[in-house]
Design an enzyme around this catalytic site. Sequence first.
Site, short mmCIF file in Angstrom:
data_model
loop_
_atom_site.label_atom_id
_atom_site.label_comp_id
_atom_site.label_asym_id
_atom_site.label_seq_id
_atom_site.Cartn_x
_atom_site.Cartn_y
_atom_site.Cartn_z
N MET A 104 0.80 -1.23 0.00
CA MET A 104 0.00 0.00 0.00
C MET A 104 0.84 1.28 0.00
SD MET A 104 -2.88 -1.36 -0.30
CE MET A 104 -4.02 -0.02 -0.11
N HIS A 123 -4.30 -5.58 -9.10
CA HIS A 123 -5.25 -4.51 -8.72
C HIS A 123 -6.68 -5.05 -8.84
CE1 HIS A 123 -6.54 -0.41 -8.03
NE2 HIS A 123 -7.47 -0.63 -8.95
C1 GRF Z 1 -5.88 -7.18 -3.01
O1 GRF Z 1 -7.23 -6.89 -3.26
C2 GRF Z 1 -5.02 -6.66 -4.11
O2 GRF Z 1 -5.63 -6.68 -5.38
C3 GRF Z 1 -4.78 -5.23 -3.69
O3 GRF Z 1 -4.65 -5.30 -2.29
C4 GRF Z 1 -5.36 -6.43 -1.79
C5 GRF Z 1 -4.42 -7.24 -0.97
O4 GRF Z 1 -5.07 -8.30 -0.32
N1 GRF Z 1 -3.64 -4.65 -4.36
P1 GRF Z 1 -4.19 -9.37 0.47
O5 GRF Z 1 -3.36 -8.61 1.50
O6 GRF Z 1 -3.32 -10.09 -0.50
O7 GRF Z 1 -5.19 -10.26 1.13
#
Ligand code: GRF
Length: 201
Positions: A104, A123
């Site tokens: 993030m 994404h």
């Molecule tokens: C996912 O929805 C991905 O597409 C986005 O962030 C989320 C991460 O989920 N970039 P996780 O931590 O892998 O469960």
Amino acid sequence: MIMQKKINCIILASGNGSNALNLIRIFHTDAGEDKSAACSINISAVVSNIEKAPVIEKVRIAAPDIPVFFLPYASVSEREYFEKELESIIRKYNINCIILAGFMRILSKEFVSKFHKKIINIHPSLLPAFKGKDAIKSAFDYGVKYTGVTVHYVTPEVDAGPVICQEVVKIEENDTLETLELKIHDMEHKIYPAALKKIFI
Ligand code: GRF
């Protein structure tokens, strides 16, 4: 004798870690047969920028042999340190591919340019629709009938790099945000490993 070409990958994650764990299960824990493939994907390390992110503990439990690093990067002022340390891990583990899995934070233009076509992101929308944070909710709130998941190369412009693959998820009349999130995550868990296999195997 088949020469193995190892693709050493590092996963960057900030949160829950379901994608990271899924990739580790497929390419590390359950990798038996794939390991004998002419080209195999190796998950060499995991990095999180959040000390208390669930992904850290989950990876340590699921795959204690994969090194997990915490590198602080909460605000932009920490980015330089984060990227410098990340680069030294990348060199140490001879990394060929950087996999963003719910990472993030934004990487600098300099870093992204240095690793051109070596950074991949997933994404939760059909890019270029619904870029940025909360893409699942934005698509749901907008009322689109179809959304989906995109795996793409990372370029300096956020959520805008060349698409590697995309899959559609239909939003049914009776879907709630929660059921849609589950459907999107299920699709992510199929499409991300498939995209990596498409590139490397
Ligand atoms: C996912 O929805 C991905 O597409 C986005 O962030 C989320 C991460 O989920 N970039 P996780 O931590 O892998 O469960």
